[in-house]
Structure formats: C-alpha cells, structure tokens
Design a protein around this motif. Structure first.
Motif, PDB file in Angstrom:
ATOM      1  N   ASP A   1      -8.738  -6.557   5.988  1.00 23.75           N
ATOM      2  CA  ASP A   1      -7.939  -6.692   7.219  1.00 23.75           C
ATOM      3  C   ASP A   1      -6.466  -6.409   6.928  1.00 23.75           C
ATOM      4  O   ASP A   1      -5.784  -5.719   7.697  1.00 23.75           O
ATOM      5  CB  ASP A   1      -8.076  -8.102   7.798  1.00 23.75           C
ATOM      6  N   GLY A   2      -5.972  -6.960   5.814  1.00 20.99           N
ATOM      7  CA  GLY A   2      -4.575  -6.754   5.449  1.00 20.99           C
ATOM      8  C   GLY A   2      -4.255  -5.305   5.156  1.00 20.99           C
ATOM      9  O   GLY A   2      -3.182  -4.805   5.519  1.00 20.99           O
ATOM     10  N   VAL A   3      -5.178  -4.632   4.498  1.00 23.41           N
ATOM     11  CA  VAL A   3      -5.000  -3.200   4.227  1.00 23.41           C
ATOM     12  C   VAL A   3      -4.922  -2.422   5.535  1.00 23.41           C
ATOM     13  O   VAL A   3      -4.048  -1.562   5.723  1.00 23.41           O
ATOM     14  CB  VAL A   3      -6.142  -2.662   3.343  1.00 23.41           C
ATOM     15  N   GLU A   4      -5.837  -2.720   6.448  1.00 21.94           N
ATOM     16  CA  GLU A   4      -5.871  -1.985   7.710  1.00 21.94           C
ATOM     17  C   GLU A   4      -4.603  -2.198   8.540  1.00 21.94           C
ATOM     18  O   GLU A   4      -4.154  -1.285   9.231  1.00 21.94           O
ATOM     19  CB  GLU A   4      -7.117  -2.377   8.499  1.00 21.94           C
ATOM     20  N   LYS A   5      -4.018  -3.365   8.436  1.00 22.65           N
ATOM     21  CA  LYS A   5      -2.771  -3.622   9.165  1.00 22.65           C
ATOM     22  C   LYS A   5      -1.610  -2.825   8.578  1.00 22.65           C
ATOM     23  O   LYS A   5      -0.604  -2.603   9.264  1.00 22.65           O
ATOM     24  CB  LYS A   5      -2.444  -5.117   9.129  1.00 22.65           C
ATOM     25  N   ARG A   6      -1.742  -2.420   7.324  1.00 23.62           N
ATOM     26  CA  ARG A   6      -0.609  -1.769   6.647  1.00 23.62           C
ATOM     27  C   ARG A   6      -0.939  -0.343   6.217  1.00 23.62           C
ATOM     28  O   ARG A   6      -0.311   0.200   5.296  1.00 23.62           O
ATOM     29  CB  ARG A   6      -0.200  -2.603   5.431  1.00 23.62           C
ATOM     30  N   ILE A   7      -1.897   0.287   6.887  1.00 23.53           N
ATOM     31  CA  ILE A   7      -2.306   1.637   6.481  1.00 23.53           C
ATOM     32  C   ILE A   7      -1.127   2.601   6.488  1.00 23.53           C
ATOM     33  O   ILE A   7      -0.948   3.394   5.552  1.00 23.53           O
ATOM     34  CB  ILE A   7      -3.457   2.155   7.365  1.00 23.53           C
ATOM     35  N   GLU A   8      -0.316   2.569   7.522  1.00 18.10           N
ATOM     36  CA  GLU A   8       0.803   3.505   7.603  1.00 18.10           C
ATOM     37  C   GLU A   8       1.792   3.261   6.460  1.00 18.10           C
ATOM     38  O   GLU A   8       2.283   4.216   5.840  1.00 18.10           O
ATOM     39  CB  GLU A   8       1.510   3.363   8.950  1.00 18.10           C
ATOM     40  N   GLU A   9       2.074   2.006   6.160  1.00 21.89           N
ATOM     41  CA  GLU A   9       2.995   1.696   5.071  1.00 21.89           C
ATOM     42  C   GLU A   9       2.419   2.140   3.724  1.00 21.89           C
ATOM     43  O   GLU A   9       3.113   2.761   2.904  1.00 21.89           O
ATOM     44  CB  GLU A   9       3.286   0.198   5.030  1.00 21.89           C
ATOM     45  N   LEU A  10       1.166   1.806   3.489  1.00 23.82           N
ATOM     46  CA  LEU A  10       0.528   2.190   2.239  1.00 23.82           C
ATOM     47  C   LEU A  10       0.486   3.704   2.088  1.00 23.82           C
ATOM     48  O   LEU A  10       0.698   4.245   0.994  1.00 23.82           O
ATOM     49  CB  LEU A  10      -0.889   1.615   2.169  1.00 23.82           C
TER      50      LEU A  10
ATOM     51  N   ALA B   1       0.421  13.217  -2.910  1.00 24.21           N
ATOM     52  CA  ALA B   1      -0.757  13.630  -2.145  1.00 24.21           C
ATOM     53  C   ALA B   1      -0.422  13.671  -0.656  1.00 24.21           C
ATOM     54  O   ALA B   1       0.542  13.051  -0.195  1.00 24.21           O
ATOM     55  CB  ALA B   1      -1.921  12.683  -2.409  1.00 24.21           C
ATOM     56  N   LEU B   2      -1.223  14.376   0.115  1.00 27.41           N
ATOM     57  CA  LEU B   2      -0.922  14.612   1.528  1.00 27.41           C
ATOM     58  C   LEU B   2      -0.879  13.314   2.323  1.00 27.41           C
ATOM     59  O   LEU B   2      -1.797  12.489   2.242  1.00 27.41           O
ATOM     60  CB  LEU B   2      -1.968  15.537   2.148  1.00 27.41           C
ATOM     61  N   LEU B   3       0.156  13.151   3.121  1.00 31.34           N
ATOM     62  CA  LEU B   3       0.280  11.970   3.969  1.00 31.34           C
ATOM     63  C   LEU B   3      -0.852  11.902   4.973  1.00 31.34           C
ATOM     64  O   LEU B   3      -1.403  10.824   5.235  1.00 31.34           O
ATOM     65  CB  LEU B   3       1.637  11.981   4.686  1.00 31.34           C
ATOM     66  N   ARG B   4      -1.228  13.037   5.534  1.00 26.60           N
ATOM     67  CA  ARG B   4      -2.299  13.013   6.533  1.00 26.60           C
ATOM     68  C   ARG B   4      -3.621  12.555   5.912  1.00 26.60           C
ATOM     69  O   ARG B   4      -4.421  11.871   6.555  1.00 26.60           O
ATOM     70  CB  ARG B   4      -2.443  14.372   7.211  1.00 26.60           C
ATOM     71  N   SER B   5      -3.853  12.917   4.658  1.00 30.87           N
ATOM     72  CA  SER B   5      -5.072  12.470   3.979  1.00 30.87           C
ATOM     73  C   SER B   5      -5.039  10.972   3.725  1.00 30.87           C
ATOM     74  O   SER B   5      -6.047  10.279   3.875  1.00 30.87           O
ATOM     75  CB  SER B   5      -5.249  13.221   2.658  1.00 30.87           C
ATOM     76  N   HIS B   6      -3.872  10.468   3.325  1.00 31.72           N
ATOM     77  CA  HIS B   6      -3.750   9.030   3.106  1.00 31.72           C
ATOM     78  C   HIS B   6      -3.975   8.250   4.401  1.00 31.72           C
ATOM     79  O   HIS B   6      -4.646   7.209   4.402  1.00 31.72           O
ATOM     80  CB  HIS B   6      -2.361   8.706   2.545  1.00 31.72           C
ATOM     81  N   ARG B   7      -3.433   8.743   5.485  1.00 33.52           N
ATOM     82  CA  ARG B   7      -3.578   8.048   6.758  1.00 33.52           C
ATOM     83  C   ARG B   7      -5.022   8.042   7.251  1.00 33.52           C
ATOM     84  O   ARG B   7      -5.533   7.013   7.683  1.00 33.52           O
ATOM     85  CB  ARG B   7      -2.712   8.733   7.813  1.00 33.52           C
ATOM     86  N   ARG B   8      -5.654   9.189   7.178  1.00 32.23           N
ATOM     87  CA  ARG B   8      -6.950   9.366   7.857  1.00 32.23           C
ATOM     88  C   ARG B   8      -8.151   9.074   6.977  1.00 32.23           C
ATOM     89  O   ARG B   8      -9.221   8.722   7.482  1.00 32.23           O
ATOM     90  CB  ARG B   8      -7.049  10.797   8.394  1.00 32.23           C
ATOM     91  N   GLY B   9      -7.991   9.226   5.665  1.00 32.34           N
ATOM     92  CA  GLY B   9      -9.148   9.062   4.802  1.00 32.34           C
ATOM     93  C   GLY B   9      -8.987   8.067   3.680  1.00 32.34           C
ATOM     94  O   GLY B   9      -9.805   7.161   3.501  1.00 32.34           O
ATOM     95  N   VAL B  10      -7.914   8.208   2.906  1.00 24.52           N
ATOM     96  CA  VAL B  10      -7.792   7.441   1.668  1.00 24.52           C
ATOM     97  C   VAL B  10      -7.588   5.957   1.928  1.00 24.52           C
ATOM     98  O   VAL B  10      -8.311   5.106   1.385  1.00 24.52           O
ATOM     99  CB  VAL B  10      -6.644   8.000   0.808  1.00 24.52           C
ATOM    100  N   MET B  11      -6.606   5.607   2.757  1.00 23.42           N
ATOM    101  CA  MET B  11      -6.338   4.179   2.982  1.00 23.42           C
ATOM    102  C   MET B  11      -7.450   3.487   3.781  1.00 23.42           C
ATOM    103  O   MET B  11      -7.798   2.345   3.472  1.00 23.42           O
ATOM    104  CB  MET B  11      -4.975   3.993   3.638  1.00 23.42           C
ATOM    105  N   PRO B  12      -8.053   4.141   4.774  1.00 26.12           N
ATOM    106  CA  PRO B  12      -9.244   3.524   5.376  1.00 26.12           C
ATOM    107  C   PRO B  12     -10.357   3.289   4.360  1.00 26.12           C
ATOM    108  O   PRO B  12     -11.079   2.293   4.439  1.00 26.12           O
ATOM    109  CB  PRO B  12      -9.653   4.537   6.449  1.00 26.12           C
TER     110      PRO B  12
ATOM    111  N   PRO C   1      -4.269   6.528  -6.483  1.00 26.15           N
ATOM    112  CA  PRO C   1      -4.009   5.230  -7.121  1.00 26.15           C
ATOM    113  C   PRO C   1      -4.691   4.040  -6.471  1.00 26.15           C
ATOM    114  O   PRO C   1      -5.417   3.295  -7.146  1.00 26.15           O
ATOM    115  CB  PRO C   1      -2.482   5.109  -7.037  1.00 26.15           C
ATOM    116  N   LEU C   2      -4.486   3.819  -5.182  1.00 28.62           N
ATOM    117  CA  LEU C   2      -5.002   2.598  -4.573  1.00 28.62           C
ATOM    118  C   LEU C   2      -6.499   2.691  -4.308  1.00 28.62           C
ATOM    119  O   LEU C   2      -7.232   1.721  -4.495  1.00 28.62           O
ATOM    120  CB  LEU C   2      -4.249   2.294  -3.275  1.00 28.62           C
ATOM    121  N   MET C   3      -6.967   3.839  -3.881  1.00 30.36           N
ATOM    122  CA  MET C   3      -8.394   3.979  -3.602  1.00 30.36           C
ATOM    123  C   MET C   3      -9.222   3.772  -4.865  1.00 30.36           C
ATOM    124  O   MET C   3     -10.224   3.049  -4.864  1.00 30.36           O
ATOM    125  CB  MET C   3      -8.676   5.345  -2.982  1.00 30.36           C
ATOM    126  N   LEU C   4      -8.794   4.395  -5.977  1.00 26.18           N
ATOM    127  CA  LEU C   4      -9.557   4.259  -7.209  1.00 26.18           C
ATOM    128  C   LEU C   4      -9.370   2.886  -7.848  1.00 26.18           C
ATOM    129  O   LEU C   4     -10.270   2.381  -8.532  1.00 26.18           O
ATOM    130  CB  LEU C   4      -9.172   5.366  -8.185  1.00 26.18           C
TER     131      LEU C   4
END
Length: 487
Positions: free
Chosen positions: A83-92, A102-113, A160-163
C-alpha cells in the motif's frame, strides 16, 4: 532539513543507513551521480565492517519475534508495505530514474507497480504455502517451512527497487530478517523502502539497509557467521568472491548472474513479431540480464530480418529518460560506458561490422548497436556486454541453431520464434536456459522458477522455490496411533 537529507524532484531522501529501526550515519560518504547529466545527486553514507556488524546484530535480535509472528500478521504487514509503495509510485519513479537513468514512463507504468506486486504476491503465497501430508508404512510425513534467520540481500543497479523487493518480499514473508545492501550506483530507493516499511508497521530490525562499496561492507556481510542466507544478483566475478566468503560458514547462496542469451528466429517465424521483440532488447539501454543479445537468424530470412530490424531500430529515440517520448536512456556510469565501448571497438578491430551504431553519443549515452560478421568464439559473442549492443549470426538448420545458442558459458534465458509448434518443442527441450520464451519475450509470473544455468547462476527463486531457499524445509514423521498419557 537534516544534513543527511537530499531532495530529488522535491522528494526528501535520508542518506544514512537504516539499522535496527534507526537512521545511522557513517564517518565517510560516497557521491551518488545521476547518469542523465553527470550531476552529483548527493553524498551517501559509506558503510564499513562496523555498520555491517551492527546491521546483522539488529537482524539477529529481531529474528525470534518476527519468525514467531503468525503468517497472517506477516502477510498483513507485507500488504501494508505494498500500500505504501502504491501511494508513492510517482515519487519512487522519479527518484529511481534520476538515480539509474531508466525510463520514467517504465518506472511509472511497470516497474514500481511490480514492486508493490512483489509484496502482495509473496504475502498471499505464504498463506497458501503447504505440502499435502503423505504416508510411509502408516507413519505421517508433514512438510513445513521454518524461518532460516538473518539474510543478506545484495542487489544490482539496473532495476534497483524491483530486484531488491523480489528478494526482500519472500524473505520477510518466510519469517526471516533482512540486511539489504543496494548497489552503490543506485542506492536511493532502498532508503525510501526503509521509510515505507517502517510506516507500514514492520518491526525494528526486521529490515535493515546499509550502503557502501562491496569491498568495504559487502565482504563483512557475506562472511558473517550469523547470516543464514545470501542472495545476490550481479556479475560472475563478484559472485565468486561472495561464494568464497560464504564458504567458511556454509551459508546457502542464491546467485542470479550474467546472461548472453540467444534469440532464435526460424524462417517460418512471424518476422514482424520477431523484429519488434528483437529491437526490444535495447530496453533500459541494454542493461537487462535477460536480454536476448545474440540474434541467431535462419539464413533464408536473415537479409529480410536485418532490413526490417534496422528500419525499426532507426525509429528509437535516445535522450533524457524523463521525457515520455524517449525510448533509450543513458548507461549507468562512465566506467560501464567505457566497458561497452571497449567491447565494440575490439569487435570491430577483429572484423565485425556495425550495421547500426558502434559509437558513443554525448555524456553517458551509447548508440544502439548491431554487429554482424562475428565469430562464435569471439569476445563479443562470448562475454556479457550489458549495454545496447546486439550481435547477429546466421544458421542453416535446427542443429546449428541449437549449437550456436548453447555455445557460451551462460544459460540464463533464450527466446525462440517459429511457426511450427513441433520445432518449438524440439528446440526448447535442448536449450540450456533457466527461462525460455516462445514467440514472446519477458512474460514473467512470480510463481514460476527463476534463475540461470552454467555461469548464469545457482538456484531458483519464485513461488514455492523462494520459500524453499529462504526457509529450512522440515519433514516431521509421526508414528501411527498409540499415544500414551504419562500424566
């Protein structure tokens, strides 16, 4: 604001270690530099053997209570972290893009989710983890997974964070405590994860984060006698040092290492699909362990495949990864750029031809490169480059295709394109790889086993395989009826 706080796009990040539920400073620091423009983001606390010992001691002290925490409660906390990760996806997302390019769009749409999903998946898998009891001459066998103890998790810089959470989530779910050591080239989101976990109610000492150079803090962590599991993702030379360090204590290891994966294209394949997914191998500036960097194409379609590939690759846009229109960002570090260019220049000097690319751009950007006229035993075919560099070789039949595909020391992944299901079955059965994709690429399910063969790694993680690693698997055998009351 604290002297140990830096900001990235308005996001405050503590640069100290997280040990035993507290921020701990070091006497020395190291600079964290953005690959986007070479600017220094901030100075990060640089751990030594002292911080390593403190982190392991904190993990050891926290272990008995966390191991005894009921499964349902551990799962609840892991969901709270998600839940905490999802609240801060944009920041992460913006912090990690700034940190590793790495691409910001990838982090937003795939990696952080996916980071949040890592926690949810292993929380849920924990609640369903069981093995059906079985009988042996009337005796009952019951299999259980007991928490193993403090774990050291050493993670790479390319995702980094996903792995990191691919390791942290199952370790915590298993009832282990964790010392996380992120790569020094991309440490920031690990610090944010510590904040998120604390806010979610994870008890002090269950997750610890220490930063620094492997030679200064890594060895102290991997050789510590109180560490019961080590999981590492990175290079083969570093893995060998870790294995030597862990050997004195017989600490179990899980190693996910390099790749030199083949991408096979048969003449009966859907060429448009094969080309599209072959060009995808430039994702993350080629800094993906699973990338199919060796294109093996049947002679009958090699010319047409190459023409379409060049046409498709020419549409890629390289530049600032924070721009939504960009397809390829920078490479992580000047040292990595030098390594990539060295591989390419030596290959060209040895007779390879750069169909596209073959040179640096400005800053830490390397042009997407395709090399042909390469020998199977050449360095560029045999060694992992970890940059936007692909090679193309041709084959005449299945036998040669499999021989070329298996012709390296690695065995992490392979991709096969063919319109013949019988051929797909024959070829995949013979490929040496931990993961094989047929007419697709990078379809990943967390319940599937993941790992490599040969020099690509030791062990498998994912689903129950993760719990098999992070736990001591126990079998309890109970005799048939005949209990006596001695009260």
């Amino acid at each position: 604001m604290s002297e140990h706080t830096i900001t990235v796009a308005g996001v405050a990040i503590d640069t100290r270690h997280w040990i035993g539920g507290e921020r701990v400073a070091s006497t020395q620091t190291f600079p964290d530099v953005s690959p986007i423009d070479g600017s220094t983001i901030g100075d990060i606390c640089r751990g030594t053997a002292m911080e390593a010992a403190a982190a392991v001691a904190a993990a050891k002290a926290a272990f008995p209570a966390w191991a005894a925490t009921p499964r349902a409660e551990r799962a609840r906390i892991l969901h709270a972290i998600a839940d905490g990760v999802e609240k801060r996806i944009e920041e992460l997302a913006i912090v990690e893009t700034t940190d590793n390019g790495a691409l910001l769009r990838s982090h937003r749409r795939g990696v952080m989710p996916r980071v949040a999903h890592n926690f949810r998946f292993f929380a849920d898998w924990l609640l369903s983890l069981e093995h059906e009891d079985f009988e042996t001459r009337g005796h009952t066998n019951h299999v259980s997974w007991d928490p193993a103890g403090p774990c050291v998790l050493i993670t790479p810089w390319n995702a980094p964070l996903m792995l990191a959470t691919w390791k942290v989530a199952p370790a915590l779910a298993a009832g282990d405590t964790v010392v996380l050591k992120p790569a020094e080239w991309s440490p920031l989101t690990a610090s944010l994860l510590a904040d998120i976990a604390a806010e979610a109610g994870l008890p002090a000492g269950v997750l610890n984060v220490v930063q620094g150079y492997g030679s200064e803090i890594g060895d102290a962590l991997t050789s510590h006698p109180d560490v019961r599991r080590i999981s590492f993702t990175g290079s083969v030379p570093t893995a060998k040092r870790i294995a030597e360090s862990a050997a004195a204590n017989l600490t179990p290891l899980s190693l996910e290492l390099g790749g030199k994966s083949p991408l096979l294209v048969f003449a009966d394949a859907d060429l448009d699909l094969a080309v599209d997914l072959a060009v995808e191998q430039y994702d993350n500036a080629g800094q993906v362990c699973l990338a199919g960097t060796r294109l093996l194409v049947e002679e009958a379609v090699a010319e047409e495949f190459t023409r379409r590939f060049v046409q498709k690759a020419s549409t890629l846009k390289q530049g600032d990864p924070r721009d939504e229109a960009i397809d390829i960002g920078p490479n992580i570090h000047p040292r990595q750029l030098e390594k990539i260019d060295g591989f390419v220049q030596r290959a060209v000097a040895a007779g390879a031809r750069a169909v596209i690319g073959g040179q640096r751009g400005d800053g830490q950007y390397y042009a997407p490169t395709l090399l042909t006229d390469v020998a199977q035993d050449s360095e560029i075919v045999q060694e992992e480059v970890f940059g936007p560099v692909l090679t193309l070789q041709t084959f005449t039949d299945e036998e040669e295709a499999v021989r070329l595909a298996n012709g390296t020391r690695f065995g992490l992944a392979a991709t096969v394109f063919t319109g013949d299901p019988d051929r797909a079955e024959r070829v995949t059965a013979r490929l040496v790889a931990g993961t094989v994709w047929v007419n697709c690429f990078f379809v990943r399910d967390l319940q599937a086993p993941f790992g490599g063969s040969r020099l690509s790694g030791v062990g498998r993680e994912g689903g129950t395989w993760s719990f098999d690693f992070y736990c001591d698997v126990k079998n309890t055998v109970t005799a048939p009826s005949g209990w006596r009351n001695h009260g």
